[in-house]
Design a protein around this motif. Structure first.
Motif, PDB file in Angstrom:
ATOM      1  N   ALA A  26       0.824  -1.216   0.000  1.00  0.00           N
ATOM      2  CA  ALA A  26       0.000   0.000   0.000  1.00  0.00           C
ATOM      3  C   ALA A  26       0.857   1.264   0.000  1.00  0.00           C
ATOM      4  CB  ALA A  26      -0.934  -0.012   1.212  1.00  0.00           C
ATOM      5  N   LEU A  29       4.679   5.043  -4.019  1.00  0.00           N
ATOM      6  CA  LEU A  29       4.612   6.319  -4.730  1.00  0.00           C
ATOM      7  C   LEU A  29       3.244   6.970  -4.582  1.00  0.00           C
ATOM      8  CD1 LEU A  29       6.389   5.266  -8.035  1.00  0.00           C
ATOM      9  CD2 LEU A  29       7.333   6.623  -6.162  1.00  0.00           C
ATOM     10  N   GLY A  30       2.222   6.119  -4.379  1.00  0.00           N
ATOM     11  CA  GLY A  30       0.873   6.647  -4.223  1.00  0.00           C
ATOM     12  C   GLY A  30       0.785   7.630  -3.070  1.00  0.00           C
ATOM     13  N   TYR A 112       4.241   3.181 -13.143  1.00  0.00           N
ATOM     14  CA  TYR A 112       4.844   3.171 -11.801  1.00  0.00           C
ATOM     15  C   TYR A 112       6.353   3.019 -11.902  1.00  0.00           C
ATOM     16  CZ  TYR A 112       4.104   2.428  -6.765  1.00  0.00           C
ATOM     17  OH  TYR A 112       4.061   2.560  -5.408  1.00  0.00           O
ATOM     18  N   PHE A 234      -6.156   3.122  -5.421  1.00  0.00           N
ATOM     19  CA  PHE A 234      -4.742   3.040  -5.792  1.00  0.00           C
ATOM     20  C   PHE A 234      -3.862   2.989  -4.546  1.00  0.00           C
ATOM     21  CE2 PHE A 234      -0.622   4.754  -6.932  1.00  0.00           C
ATOM     22  CZ  PHE A 234      -0.367   4.222  -8.193  1.00  0.00           C
ATOM     23  N   SER A 235      -4.164   3.889  -3.621  1.00  0.00           N
ATOM     24  CA  SER A 235      -3.310   4.035  -2.450  1.00  0.00           C
ATOM     25  C   SER A 235      -3.360   2.801  -1.549  1.00  0.00           C
ATOM     26  CB  SER A 235      -3.760   5.285  -1.698  1.00  0.00           C
ATOM     27  OG  SER A 235      -3.007   5.445  -0.551  1.00  0.00           O
ATOM     28  N   SER A 237      -3.954  -0.164  -2.615  1.00  0.00           N
ATOM     29  CA  SER A 237      -3.673  -1.328  -3.476  1.00  0.00           C
ATOM     30  C   SER A 237      -4.874  -2.246  -3.614  1.00  0.00           C
ATOM     31  CB  SER A 237      -2.524  -2.189  -2.939  1.00  0.00           C
ATOM     32  OG  SER A 237      -1.347  -1.474  -2.806  1.00  0.00           O
ATOM     33  N   SER A 331       3.957  -6.235  -5.679  1.00  0.00           N
ATOM     34  CA  SER A 331       2.592  -6.708  -5.415  1.00  0.00           C
ATOM     35  C   SER A 331       1.690  -6.537  -6.633  1.00  0.00           C
ATOM     36  CB  SER A 331       1.999  -5.981  -4.209  1.00  0.00           C
ATOM     37  OG  SER A 331       1.607  -4.676  -4.560  1.00  0.00           O
TER      38      SER A 331
END
Ligand code: TRP
Length: 452
Positions: A26, A29-30, A112, A234-235, A237, A331
């Motif tokens: 999780a 970069l997010g 990413y 996104f953050s 995952s 992941s």
């Protein structure tokens, strides 16, 4: 009988291992790069509030569903979903969710890796003193020099992709636990140090806080809501089976709810702290908060260049960002590679190579979108923006929606009830969120953006 013997061989033996692995996925970069720049572009407070609400009401329940499905199915996400569909006598079409996941993970990994490549470049640049004593204008210019060169970007993109591939091909969980035990706390400590610096020396701390937290209802456009929703997925995952794949290894006796709560809180806290570091410093450098993807790189490079021992802190910061990105990128690859190995008996190394190669090729589009193709727009978006939009804002929420509906409507209640092991009241809240709130949020926001 020792505790070890009752635990199946493929289970991680300690609750914290799952927490670490899920947090490793999780946090990346997010949190450090994307959250601040998106908050900046979308006007600050309103976006942040929407993001927090989506994390709590949509992201967390779906994350719980993912862990529960993964732990119950004990296979790759795609196999788990299709087998559970069979045992629940549901349509074979549930298998489609697997393809949606594949699109999400391939698209996300492709860009990413390019951005993480920047972080690797900055790590080396910082440690070697390239950015010592430079002005904010020079920081901006050196970022531009990097992004205007397809060759340099491709080199760092390749380095990062190869690192990701090597780790996944060798089997993720071997080295993951021990390295995460060091990396995650180090990242945390460094962020606290930087936050202290931002509080004491930026001279604009309260301005940063106000930007991040002050609510202006007029900023809450349909577009900002979609961005906040997509970023919540996104953050954390969630929405493509990454957390489901890790859920396989979670010991049966651990509570899914409290574990997910820990992971989601850590993830959110890190994003907020990153924002509280970056915005005051951005203002102190006389820069604008709405710069876009360069925000973290340009602002912090300028700050480190004038900070005492900035070369060291800067190098360490970008090193930790690169490693945090690596524990996230693996992941994205893991679920699909496990599935390829399961379904077609393809060796991990072969599956990983093929998958990473495809994502690498797609990533070249993102590389070019910062230079050669910067004026080639699809529906007003560059290649990078299109791939980001398609994955984070469309396929992730869609995948998450399917997981929520599957776990709360399709799967036998008794199975998921047992797996989640909540009080009846808690279970009902979870189920209402997955059955009604999450689907409604996604549908309303999609309708508003795509049909409205
Ligand atoms: N959550 C990670 C981050 O914030 C990115 C990530 C890792 C991800 N695995 C994922 C996003 C799976 C969506 C799906 O940087």
């Amino acid at each position: 009988m020792g505790d070890q013997q009752v635990v199946p061989a493929r289970t991680w033996t300690h609750r914290w291992t799952f927490v670490l692995a899920a947090a490793g996925s999780a946090i990346g970069l997010g949190n450090l790069w994307k959250f601040p720049y998106m908050a900046g572009v979308n006007g600050g407070g309103a976006f942040v509030l929407a993001y927090l609400c989506f994390i709590a009401a949509v992201g967390v329940p779906i994350m719980m569903a993912e862990v529960a499905l993964g732990r119950h199915g004990r296979h790759s996400p795609i196999t788990t979903m299709s087998e559970l569909a069979k045992t629940s006598q549901a349509s074979r079409w549930w298998g489609v969710s697997g393809w949606i996941s594949a699109v999400s993970s391939m698209c996300i990994l492709s860009f990413y890796s390019v951005i993480a490549g920047w972080a690797v470049y900055y790590t080396i640049g910082m440690f070697s003193g390239t950015f010592d004593h430079i002005t904010p204008e020079q920081a901006d210019a050196s970022f531009e020099a990097l992004t205007l060169s397809p060759l340099r970007m491709t080199v760092w993109h390749s380095v990062f992709m190869v690192l990701t591939g090597i780790i996944v091909a060798r089997g993720v969980h071997k080295g993951l636990e021990s390295s995460l035990r060091i990396i995650m706390p180090s990242l945390f400590v460094l962020l606290v140090v930087l936050l202290g610096y931002s509080v004491m020396y930026s001279g604009h701390f309260m301005e940063g806080v106000r930007f991040l937290l002050e609510f202006h209802p007029e900023d809450l456009t349909g577009q900002a809501l979609l961005a906040a929703l997509g970023h919540a997925f996104f953050s954390l995952s969630v929405g493509m089976g990454a957390i489901m794949a890790y859920g396989v290894y979670m010991p049966k006796k651990e509570s899914i709810a409290s574990t997910v709560a820990v992971v989601a809180s850590l993830d959110t806290a890190i994003a907020l702290v990153a924002g509280l570091i970056i915005f005051p410093l951005t203002f102190s450098q006389g820069m604008e908060p709405n710069q876009g993807p360069e925000l973290m790189f340009v602002t912090l490079t300028a700050v480190f260049s004038s900070m005492p021992a900035g070369q060291f802190f800067g190098g360490l910061f970008f090193l930790l960002v690169s490693i945090a990105a690596l524990t996230s990128s693996i992941s994205m690859v893991e679920p699909l590679v496990t599935w390829l190995a399961e379904r077609f008996a393809i060796k991990r190394a072969v599956g990983t190579t093929a998958y990473c190669l495809l994502a690498w090729l797609l990533g070249l589009g993102t590389v070019m979108s910062f230079n050669e193709w910067s004026d080639k727009l699809f529906l007003g978006r560059t290649f990078f923006e299109t791939v980001d939009f398609l994955s984070a804002n469309i396929t992730l929420p869609l995948g998450g929606l399917l997981i929520a509906i599957f776990a709360s409507w399709v799967m036998k209640r008794s199975l998921i009830y047992k797996e989640l092991n909540l009080s009846t009241g808690g279970f009902n809240v979870w189920r209402a969120l997955c059955r009604v709130v999450a689907p409604l949020a996604v549908l309303v926001i999609f309708t508003e953006n795509f049909l409205g």
